[in-house]
Write an enzyme that holds these catalytic residues in place. Structure first.
Site, mmCIF file in Angstrom:
data_model
loop_
_atom_site.group_PDB
_atom_site.id
_atom_site.type_symbol
_atom_site.label_atom_id
_atom_site.label_comp_id
_atom_site.label_asym_id
_atom_site.label_seq_id
_atom_site.Cartn_x
_atom_site.Cartn_y
_atom_site.Cartn_z
ATOM 1 N N HIS A 439 0.832 -1.208 0.000
ATOM 2 C CA HIS A 439 0.000 0.000 0.000
ATOM 3 C C HIS A 439 0.868 1.261 0.000
ATOM 4 O O HIS A 439 0.681 2.159 -0.823
ATOM 5 C CB HIS A 439 -0.923 -0.009 1.215
ATOM 6 C CG HIS A 439 -1.821 1.181 1.309
ATOM 7 N ND1 HIS A 439 -3.122 1.172 0.885
ATOM 8 C CD2 HIS A 439 -1.605 2.440 1.777
ATOM 9 C CE1 HIS A 439 -3.673 2.360 1.075
ATOM 10 N NE2 HIS A 439 -2.770 3.155 1.627
ATOM 11 N N GLU A 440 1.802 1.323 0.930
ATOM 12 C CA GLU A 440 2.628 2.527 1.040
ATOM 13 C C GLU A 440 3.569 2.679 -0.154
ATOM 14 O O GLU A 440 3.865 3.802 -0.581
ATOM 15 C CB GLU A 440 3.416 2.515 2.361
ATOM 16 C CG GLU A 440 2.549 2.472 3.612
ATOM 17 C CD GLU A 440 1.486 3.569 3.667
ATOM 18 O OE1 GLU A 440 1.683 4.632 3.031
ATOM 19 O OE2 GLU A 440 0.465 3.358 4.329
ATOM 20 N N HIS A 443 1.696 4.467 -2.854
ATOM 21 C CA HIS A 443 1.778 5.927 -2.681
ATOM 22 C C HIS A 443 3.128 6.443 -3.177
ATOM 23 O O HIS A 443 3.211 7.458 -3.883
ATOM 24 C CB HIS A 443 1.642 6.294 -1.207
ATOM 25 C CG HIS A 443 0.242 6.314 -0.692
ATOM 26 N ND1 HIS A 443 -0.776 7.010 -1.305
ATOM 27 C CD2 HIS A 443 -0.317 5.734 0.404
ATOM 28 C CE1 HIS A 443 -1.894 6.854 -0.623
ATOM 29 N NE2 HIS A 443 -1.644 6.089 0.419
ATOM 30 N N HIS A 446 3.526 6.479 -6.934
ATOM 31 C CA HIS A 446 2.706 7.549 -7.507
ATOM 32 C C HIS A 446 3.489 8.865 -7.482
ATOM 33 O O HIS A 446 3.386 9.683 -8.401
ATOM 34 C CB HIS A 446 1.407 7.677 -6.708
ATOM 35 C CG HIS A 446 0.346 8.482 -7.380
ATOM 36 N ND1 HIS A 446 -0.797 8.903 -6.733
ATOM 37 C CD2 HIS A 446 0.234 8.953 -8.650
ATOM 38 C CE1 HIS A 446 -1.553 9.586 -7.573
ATOM 39 N NE2 HIS A 446 -0.950 9.638 -8.737
#
Length: 648
Positions: A439-440, A443, A446
């Site tokens: 998940h991190e 980020h 991105h």
């Protein structure tokens, strides 16, 4: 190519921020006095100096998060009001606003990215109160400074309360717990210490055999930082006043003015629609859990029993135990395997960098694409007492091209609180930890893969808040894919690959009690939106929460539960009237993920399209426009229900 990150010069950083604020003010006045209002002559240089200040403040906030100390707390508290005052004054500067309007009407040379920067800036100036009469501007400034201070107090109170609690147990009270959990909790005198830090807390709530101790730990967690009750009351009151000064009926409407969602009603309709689908399934899941607990001799299931009996039931139904996966999920192996997966998925390579770090367990990597170094990533994954709880990505520098045509490469930090490596055993992760890491990293990618030339819309900058979770939620879904797990899941001692049946079991168990998890998130999101439609006092906040729980919850929460006093996402983070964003973005991520599942996980053409349409574009265009460019149409709720194992 990349600057060195230093953590031991906080006082120098503080002084540098004050000097930068001063020099920025002088430079802005020079730009205004120049009276040449084009992007190149005004907004470009303005953007650069603002980014430089942001980079400096990020350094202090990062140290305060990962190496928290009295010094970092003091310095962070010192700079917050100064920064808030600076940004408030800036956002209400009529001369800057008029310069922006002049650029909008006269500069015909703007490209797509520059147009988005200009559009966002004009919008944000209006939302900050430009054009208000002097007394209202002054009041808005007071509100912003006070809100900044209150949010910091709220966060620090939670951290202090978390650090203050510990529960020391003897062998009988940990009997039957997995050895790895006992090893992490064992003290030098042979007893066992459990705290409110998440890895420790969830360990005992999941496996702790003493119901009395679980009740004690749970109550300590949901009653911490009671002083935050009055703080959040003041925060809500000030946010409402801020919204009204800016011409909005509520803070909820003000919050949505810069998001994808169009209105609080639209958000609540979306959340209610999900609740209608999820709650009947959640009730069945809860009834099954109650029946199982009754079979174990517990006729009245309590909140502090849920995680414990859920783990037991999952073990019975699927023979699934997170702890038995740990030997196959050694942290370094997971990281390297994840890099291999990302190389296959997105065509990127990771090369370890030899540079200064703030703790021996921190690792640093350069990201390389087509033999070109594109970004730098720091990984700080192990729990420490001086580190704030949870996991997050913190962007330090964005990718952009300065007005002097200098290319600045992006840098980001991924921070977690995974088990600490010891001399006799490395850091061994649970499957849920791997999901968190993915998940991190979503980020981070991105932000780091951005090819946008303008800092204000590069990477995660400028991305609507209710879409910023899209890439992270998209990536975390791959943590359950057998082809991905095959890359890194191997026994840390023998090197044996994880048994195929382990993977099959984990995939089968993935959506165990998923509907209960969905309605829990809906509880948070609906509660957040409703308290920001009004501004109830401390007692009123509790009433709203009680009402929302009647609509969404499937079990009765104890009256002493005051989770709102540690709901940092909305009272000390960026999710105020925006917690719904997790589900809103999950709608996008579910549709995108199943496109990969249905067309092939390692489809080069699809991966390239995702990278170029989503990851490299950052905030340079509307998130929904970029999603449609990739997906070809609007998302539908069926994919979200499918992802959560809920029939449409």
């Amino acid at each position: 190519m990349f600057p060195e990150f230093k953590e031991d010069d906080l006082k120098e950083k503080e002084i540098a921020i004050y000097e930068k604020i001063k020099s920025n003010k002088k430079r802005i006045q020079e730009l205004l006095d120049n009276k040449i209002y084009t992007f190149a002559s005004f907004l470009g240089p303005y953007q650069t100096i603002q980014t430089e200040l942001s980079d400096l403040s990020t350094e202090i906030s990062h140290v305060n998060s990962v190496k928290n100390s009295e010094e970092s707390q003091t310095i962070y508290a010192n700079i917050l009001p100064k920064l808030t005052e600076y940004y408030t004054d800036l956002a209400q500067n009529e001369d800057i606003f008029q310069a922006l309007l002049k650029i909008e009407s006269e500069d015909t040379t703007l490209n797509l990215e520059q147009s988005k920067v200009l559009k966002n800036e004009i919008r944000d100036f209006r939302l900050a109160g430009v054009g208000l009469e002097a007394t209202k501007k002054s009041r808005l400034k007071e509100i912003n400074i006070r809100l900044s201070d209150l949010s910091n107090q709220f966060s620090q109170n939670v951290l202090n309360a978390t650090n203050a609690f510990e529960m020391i147990l003897d062998e009988t009270e940990v009997d039957g717990m997995p050895e790895s959990e006992k090893r992490s909790a064992r003290t030098e005198d042979g007893r066992y210490k459990f705290t409110l830090h998440y890895p420790s807390y969830i360990s005992y709530m999941t496996y702790g055999p003493s119901r009395e101790r679980r009740a004690e730990l749970y109550k300590a967690s949901v009653t911490k930082a009671p002083e935050n009750g009055k703080i959040l009351e003041e925060i809500l009151k000030l946010r409402k006043e801020e919204a009204e000064l800016l011409g909005f009926a509520s803070f909820a409407q003000l919050s949505l003015a810069s998001k994808v969602a169009e209105s609080p009603d639209q958000v609540l309709e979306f959340l209610t629609k999900l609740n209608v689908k999820a709650k009947p399934v959640a009730l069945k899941e809860y009834q099954r859990l109650k029946d199982f607990a009754s079979e174990q001799g517990v006729s009245e299931l309590q909140a502090y029993d849920l995680t414990y009996f859920s783990e037991m039931l999952k073990k019975k139904l699927y023979h699934y135990e997170e702890d038995k996966y740990r030997p196959y999920l050694e942290k370094e192996s997971v990281v390297q395997g994840t890099f291999q997966f990302l190389s296959s998925l997105l065509g990127i390579q990771f090369k370890q960098a030899d540079t200064r770090v703030w703790h021996p367990s921190v690792l640093c990597y350069d990201i390389i694409i087509d033999k070109q170094t594109r970004a730098r990533l720091y990984l700080d994954l192990e729990a420490r007492k001086e580190k704030k709880g949870g996991a997050w990505m913190h962007n330090w520098k964005p990718h952009f091209i300065t007005e002097n045509n200098e290319k600045i490469l992006p840098i980001a930090f991924v921070v977690g609180n995974f088990p600490v490596a010891r001399e006799d055993v490395p850091s061994l992760l649970k499957p849920s930890d791997v999901v968190t890491l993915f998940h991190e990293l979503g980020h981070a990618l991105h932000h780091l893969l951005s090819q946008v030339g303008e800092a204000f819309v590069s990477g995660v900058n400028g991305v609507e808040w209710d879409a910023v979770e899209f890439p992270s939620q998209f990536l975390e879904n791959f943590a359950y894919e057998p082809k991905v797990l095959d890359l890194f899941a191997k026994h840390y001692q023998t090197g044996e690959k994880i048994p195929r049946e382990f993977i099959e079991t984990m995939v089968e168990a993935k959506n165990f009690q998923s509907a209960m998890a969905v309605v829990r998130q809906l509880e948070f999101a609906i509660f957040d939106m409703r308290i920001h439609l009004d501004a109830p006092d401390e007692e009123g906040v509790q009433k709203v929460l009680d009402e929302v729980r009647k609509e969404t919850a499937v079990f009765t929460t104890p009256s002493y539960n005051k989770f709102q006093n540690s709901f940092s996402h909305i009272f000390a983070g960026g999710y105020a009237a925006g917690y719904y964003s997790y589900k809103w973005a999950e709608l996008l991520s579910a549709n995108a993920f199943y496109k990969f599942v249905d067309e092939g996980i390692f489809s080069e053409s699809l991966a390239e399209k995702f990278r170029k349409c989503i990851l490299e574009k950052g905030g340079s265009e509307s998130a929904m426009k970029l999603f449609r460019d990739f997906y070809g149409k609007d998302p539908d709720i069926e994919a979200l229900l499918r992802l959560n194992g809920i029939a449409a």
